[in-house]
Design a protein around this motif. Structure first.
Motif, PDB file in Angstrom:
ATOM      1  N   GLN A   1       0.835  -1.271   0.123  1.00  0.00           N
ATOM      2  CA  GLN A   1      -0.065   0.032   0.039  1.00  0.00           C
ATOM      3  C   GLN A   1       0.691   1.117   0.089  1.00  0.00           C
ATOM      4  O   GLN A   1       1.733   1.379   0.811  1.00  0.00           O
ATOM      5  N   HIS A   2       0.402   2.305  -0.918  1.00  0.00           N
ATOM      6  CA  HIS A   2       1.203   3.612  -1.175  1.00  0.00           C
ATOM      7  C   HIS A   2       2.759   3.323  -0.813  1.00  0.00           C
ATOM      8  O   HIS A   2       3.240   3.743   0.146  1.00  0.00           O
ATOM      9  N   PRO A   3       3.381   2.599  -1.875  1.00  0.00           N
ATOM     10  CA  PRO A   3       4.830   2.655  -1.720  1.00  0.00           C
ATOM     11  C   PRO A   3       5.651   3.833  -1.530  1.00  0.00           C
ATOM     12  O   PRO A   3       5.412   4.777  -2.217  1.00  0.00           O
ATOM     13  N   GLY A   4       6.471   3.882  -0.329  1.00  0.00           N
ATOM     14  CA  GLY A   4       7.381   5.357  -0.480  1.00  0.00           C
ATOM     15  C   GLY A   4       6.605   6.229   0.440  1.00  0.00           C
ATOM     16  O   GLY A   4       7.164   7.077   0.698  1.00  0.00           O
ATOM     17  N   ALA A   5       5.397   6.171   0.891  1.00  0.00           N
ATOM     18  CA  ALA A   5       4.637   7.141   1.398  1.00  0.00           C
ATOM     19  C   ALA A   5       4.380   6.849   2.858  1.00  0.00           C
ATOM     20  O   ALA A   5       4.242   7.958   3.491  1.00  0.00           O
ATOM     21  N   LYS A   6       4.421   5.445   3.014  1.00  0.00           N
ATOM     22  CA  LYS A   6       4.341   5.328   4.551  1.00  0.00           C
ATOM     23  C   LYS A   6       5.548   4.663   5.134  1.00  0.00           C
ATOM     24  O   LYS A   6       6.461   3.937   4.421  1.00  0.00           O
ATOM     25  N   ARG A   7       6.033   5.118   6.392  1.00  0.00           N
ATOM     26  CA  ARG A   7       6.959   4.546   7.088  1.00  0.00           C
ATOM     27  C   ARG A   7       6.823   3.111   7.324  1.00  0.00           C
ATOM     28  O   ARG A   7       7.709   2.255   7.461  1.00  0.00           O
TER      29      ARG A   7
ATOM     30  N   THR B   1      -1.468 -19.947  -0.641  1.00  0.00           N
ATOM     31  CA  THR B   1      -1.574 -19.248   0.678  1.00  0.00           C
ATOM     32  C   THR B   1      -1.611 -17.624   0.350  1.00  0.00           C
ATOM     33  O   THR B   1      -0.780 -17.042  -0.513  1.00  0.00           O
ATOM     34  N   ALA B   2      -2.379 -16.782   0.940  1.00  0.00           N
ATOM     35  CA  ALA B   2      -2.479 -15.351   0.926  1.00  0.00           C
ATOM     36  C   ALA B   2      -2.034 -14.968   2.433  1.00  0.00           C
ATOM     37  O   ALA B   2      -2.664 -15.426   3.275  1.00  0.00           O
ATOM     38  N   PHE B   3      -1.243 -13.998   2.066  1.00  0.00           N
ATOM     39  CA  PHE B   3      -0.590 -13.415   3.546  1.00  0.00           C
ATOM     40  C   PHE B   3      -0.934 -11.810   3.449  1.00  0.00           C
ATOM     41  O   PHE B   3      -1.005 -11.313   2.195  1.00  0.00           O
ATOM     42  N   VAL B   4      -1.437 -11.280   4.488  1.00  0.00           N
ATOM     43  CA  VAL B   4      -1.487  -9.865   4.683  1.00  0.00           C
ATOM     44  C   VAL B   4      -0.635  -9.243   6.086  1.00  0.00           C
ATOM     45  O   VAL B   4      -0.735 -10.197   6.737  1.00  0.00           O
ATOM     46  N   GLY B   5      -0.267  -8.148   5.836  1.00  0.00           N
ATOM     47  CA  GLY B   5       0.748  -7.692   6.858  1.00  0.00           C
ATOM     48  C   GLY B   5       1.153  -6.377   7.064  1.00  0.00           C
ATOM     49  O   GLY B   5       0.448  -5.666   6.178  1.00  0.00           O
ATOM     50  N   GLN B   6       1.759  -6.161   7.896  1.00  0.00           N
ATOM     51  CA  GLN B   6       2.497  -4.635   7.984  1.00  0.00           C
ATOM     52  C   GLN B   6       3.730  -4.920   8.561  1.00  0.00           C
ATOM     53  O   GLN B   6       4.223  -5.679   9.186  1.00  0.00           O
ATOM     54  N   CYS B   7       4.533  -4.024   7.868  1.00  0.00           N
ATOM     55  CA  CYS B   7       5.776  -3.618   8.117  1.00  0.00           C
ATOM     56  C   CYS B   7       6.196  -2.656   9.239  1.00  0.00           C
ATOM     57  O   CYS B   7       5.760  -1.520   9.434  1.00  0.00           O
ATOM     58  N   PHE B   8       6.869  -3.086  10.488  1.00  0.00           N
ATOM     59  CA  PHE B   8       7.168  -2.292  11.551  1.00  0.00           C
ATOM     60  C   PHE B   8       8.869  -2.016  11.682  1.00  0.00           C
ATOM     61  O   PHE B   8       9.625  -3.092  11.431  1.00  0.00           O
ATOM     62  N   VAL B   9       9.166  -0.884  11.918  1.00  0.00           N
ATOM     63  CA  VAL B   9      10.562  -0.484  12.152  1.00  0.00           C
ATOM     64  C   VAL B   9      10.593   0.020  13.577  1.00  0.00           C
ATOM     65  O   VAL B   9      10.050   0.901  13.879  1.00  0.00           O
ATOM     66  N   ASP B  10      11.680  -0.719  14.424  1.00  0.00           N
ATOM     67  CA  ASP B  10      11.538  -0.190  15.786  1.00  0.00           C
ATOM     68  C   ASP B  10      12.615   1.045  15.847  1.00  0.00           C
ATOM     69  O   ASP B  10      13.021   1.268  14.954  1.00  0.00           O
ATOM     70  N   HIS B  11      12.837   1.393  17.037  1.00  0.00           N
ATOM     71  CA  HIS B  11      13.634   2.643  17.348  1.00  0.00           C
ATOM     72  C   HIS B  11      15.149   2.252  17.090  1.00  0.00           C
ATOM     73  O   HIS B  11      15.773   3.380  17.017  1.00  0.00           O
TER      74      HIS B  11
ATOM     75  N   GLY C   1      16.076   0.650  14.247  1.00  0.00           N
ATOM     76  CA  GLY C   1      15.824   0.440  12.839  1.00  0.00           C
ATOM     77  C   GLY C   1      15.527  -0.925  12.291  1.00  0.00           C
ATOM     78  O   GLY C   1      15.758  -1.266  11.135  1.00  0.00           O
ATOM     79  N   LYS C   2      15.127  -1.766  13.361  1.00  0.00           N
ATOM     80  CA  LYS C   2      15.290  -3.367  12.901  1.00  0.00           C
ATOM     81  C   LYS C   2      13.709  -3.229  12.411  1.00  0.00           C
ATOM     82  O   LYS C   2      12.696  -2.900  12.715  1.00  0.00           O
ATOM     83  N   GLU C   3      13.714  -4.042  11.313  1.00  0.00           N
ATOM     84  CA  GLU C   3      12.421  -4.102  10.459  1.00  0.00           C
ATOM     85  C   GLU C   3      11.772  -5.536  10.843  1.00  0.00           C
ATOM     86  O   GLU C   3      12.460  -6.567  10.727  1.00  0.00           O
TER      87      GLU C   3
END
Length: 121
Positions: A51-57, A74-84, A86-88
């Motif tokens: 979703q919105h590449p480059g626009a969201k952290r 298999t269908a996957f949905v998710g979210q990428c998180f970055v901690d303080h 910088g670990k993704e």
């Protein structure tokens, strides 16, 4: 958060995500470490969108894996998180649909689960 790269989940499955294009779509491969089959596990292709590449952290995304060694998808949905630091981390929920022989067996055809991926490269 950049989805491109090599990722591993808590079960030892490896995923490679190639570059995301300007529309947010991407492809790659998935090598599962676990399967409910006696067949040889093969690397399988994946296709997805962010979703919105480059626009969201910390973007949301989804992708499907077409298993090359079984009659399932298999269908996957998710979210990428970055901690303080910088670990993704990719937090995902998945649905696996297995082919069944008849409509009456649909009740046992879908599995649901979660996977957490961390970047290895």
């Amino acid at each position: 958060c950049d989805l491109q790269g090599l990722w591993r989940n808590e079960l030892g499955s490896n995923m490679t995500v190639l570059a995301t294009n300007t529309a947010g779509t991407f492809s790659g491969s998935y090598h599962t470490a676990v399967a409910a089959t006696n067949k040889q596990i093969l690397v399988s292709p994946l296709q997805g969108a962010q979703q919105h590449p480059g626009a969201k952290r910390q973007p949301t995304f989804g992708f499907t894996v077409q298993w090359q060694f079984s009659d399932s998808t298999t269908a996957f949905v998710g979210q990428c998180f970055v901690d303080h630091h910088g670990k993704e981390t990719l937090e995902t929920t998945w649905l696996l649909r297995e082919e069944v022989l008849s409509h009456k067996d649909t009740w046992k055809a879908t599995r649901v689960g979660t996977s957490t991926f961390t970047r290895i490269k």
